[in-house]
Design a protein around this motif. Structure first.
Motif, mmCIF file in Angstrom:
data_model
loop_
_atom_site.group_PDB
_atom_site.id
_atom_site.type_symbol
_atom_site.label_atom_id
_atom_site.label_comp_id
_atom_site.label_asym_id
_atom_site.label_seq_id
_atom_site.Cartn_x
_atom_site.Cartn_y
_atom_site.Cartn_z
ATOM 1 N N CYS A 97 0.810 -1.379 -0.051
ATOM 2 C CA CYS A 97 0.017 -0.006 -0.157
ATOM 3 C C CYS A 97 0.756 1.179 -0.073
ATOM 4 C CB CYS A 97 -0.813 0.193 1.333
ATOM 5 S SG CYS A 97 -2.262 -1.108 1.072
ATOM 6 N N GLU A 102 -2.873 1.025 5.163
ATOM 7 C CA GLU A 102 -2.783 -0.550 5.709
ATOM 8 C C GLU A 102 -3.672 -1.333 5.091
ATOM 9 O OE1 GLU A 102 -3.777 -2.313 9.837
ATOM 10 O OE2 GLU A 102 -2.667 -0.695 10.015
ATOM 11 N N ILE A 103 -3.092 -2.309 4.682
ATOM 12 C CA ILE A 103 -3.774 -3.430 4.019
ATOM 13 C C ILE A 103 -4.149 -4.584 4.664
ATOM 14 C CG2 ILE A 103 -1.838 -4.831 3.255
ATOM 15 C CD1 ILE A 103 -3.505 -5.432 0.579
ATOM 16 N N GLU A 104 -5.520 -4.966 4.764
ATOM 17 C CA GLU A 104 -6.053 -6.085 5.751
ATOM 18 C C GLU A 104 -6.604 -7.151 4.797
ATOM 19 O OE1 GLU A 104 -10.240 -5.624 7.571
ATOM 20 O OE2 GLU A 104 -8.920 -5.271 9.166
ATOM 21 N N VAL A 105 -5.957 -8.468 4.879
ATOM 22 C CA VAL A 105 -6.460 -9.487 4.127
ATOM 23 C C VAL A 105 -7.074 -10.345 5.048
ATOM 24 C CG1 VAL A 105 -5.695 -11.028 2.502
ATOM 25 C CG2 VAL A 105 -4.549 -9.099 2.393
ATOM 26 N N THR A 106 -8.129 -11.076 4.557
ATOM 27 C CA THR A 106 -8.616 -12.245 5.543
ATOM 28 C C THR A 106 -9.242 -13.215 4.476
ATOM 29 O OG1 THR A 106 -10.924 -10.930 5.498
ATOM 30 C CG2 THR A 106 -9.183 -10.573 7.491
ATOM 31 N N VAL A 114 -10.029 -8.327 0.987
ATOM 32 C CA VAL A 114 -8.946 -7.444 1.002
ATOM 33 C C VAL A 114 -9.618 -6.033 1.258
ATOM 34 C CG1 VAL A 114 -6.981 -6.120 -0.026
ATOM 35 C CG2 VAL A 114 -7.325 -8.775 -0.378
ATOM 36 N N ARG A 115 -9.174 -5.048 2.302
ATOM 37 C CA ARG A 115 -9.338 -3.919 2.496
ATOM 38 C C ARG A 115 -8.341 -2.978 2.804
ATOM 39 N NH1 ARG A 115 -13.608 -2.519 6.906
ATOM 40 N NH2 ARG A 115 -11.643 -2.846 8.322
ATOM 41 N N LEU A 117 -7.020 0.285 4.425
ATOM 42 C CA LEU A 117 -7.555 1.258 5.440
ATOM 43 C C LEU A 117 -6.503 2.431 5.566
ATOM 44 C CD1 LEU A 117 -8.143 -1.341 8.091
ATOM 45 C CD2 LEU A 117 -9.873 -0.419 6.602
ATOM 46 N N GLY A 121 -8.105 4.317 10.225
ATOM 47 C CA GLY A 121 -8.823 3.110 10.049
ATOM 48 C C GLY A 121 -10.039 2.943 9.412
ATOM 49 N N GLN A 123 -12.092 2.739 5.886
ATOM 50 C CA GLN A 123 -11.919 1.777 4.802
ATOM 51 C C GLN A 123 -11.840 2.874 3.481
ATOM 52 O OE1 GLN A 123 -14.152 -1.916 4.009
ATOM 53 N NE2 GLN A 123 -15.288 -0.633 2.196
ATOM 54 N N ARG A 126 -11.781 -1.710 -0.955
ATOM 55 C CA ARG A 126 -11.733 -3.106 -0.878
ATOM 56 C C ARG A 126 -11.992 -3.953 -2.024
ATOM 57 N NH1 ARG A 126 -17.138 -5.126 -1.088
ATOM 58 N NH2 ARG A 126 -18.637 -3.762 -1.617
#
Length: 141
Positions: A97, A102-106, A114-115, A117, A121, A123, A126
């Motif tokens: 990023c 920040e990248i959030e992968v679940t 993938v989000r 942020l 914090g 979004q 996505r």
């Protein structure tokens, strides 16, 4: 085209958390939250299928041109801009990023979410995808 449509349908169902697509003579049927999604690959079957689709909110995903489908789509169907099937060979990379994000992968089974942020914090972007063997279907990006 049938194989591409089949792989797309399977991956899209995975991404949406739906059950396994049901093969039909005209393509596939997917139930998402009790509403039918009808993936049609055979124009000859479209005319036969349409009178049987009566639930409110049903969607048609047509693997035919808008011009070919137009004579069959009766009043009550909302037409949207066409989408286009694109393919590319994928390479494994590490997500990155820009500074301040920040990248959030679940993952959940074969679905990946993938989000992106902001520093606060919130979004910023996505996307999600469904994996079927060696095929990945990108959805909601």
């Amino acid at each position: 085209m049938i194989n591409v449509a089949s792989q797309w349908t399977k991956g899209w169902a995975i991404s949406r958390g739906a059950g396994k697509p049901v093969a039909e003579p005209w393509g596939w049927r997917i139930e998402i939250e009790g509403i039918g999604r009808y993936v049609v690959t055979d124009l000859q079957w479209l005319k036969k299928l349409l009178p049987t689709v009566t639930e409110q909110g049903a969607w048609l995903k047509l693997f035919v041109s808008p011009e070919e489908a137009a004579p069959y789509l009766t009043q009550g169907w909302e037409r949207t801009d066409p989408g286009f099937m694109m393919t590319v060979d994928l390479d494994r990379t590490e997500p990155r990023c820009p500074a301040g994000y920040e990248i959030e992968v679940t993952a959940s089974g074969a679905a990946t979410f993938v989000r992106i942020l902001t520093a606060g914090g919130e979004q910023a972007a996505r996307g999600q995808m469904g994996r079927t063997g060696e095929t990945v279907v990108v959805d909601k990006c």
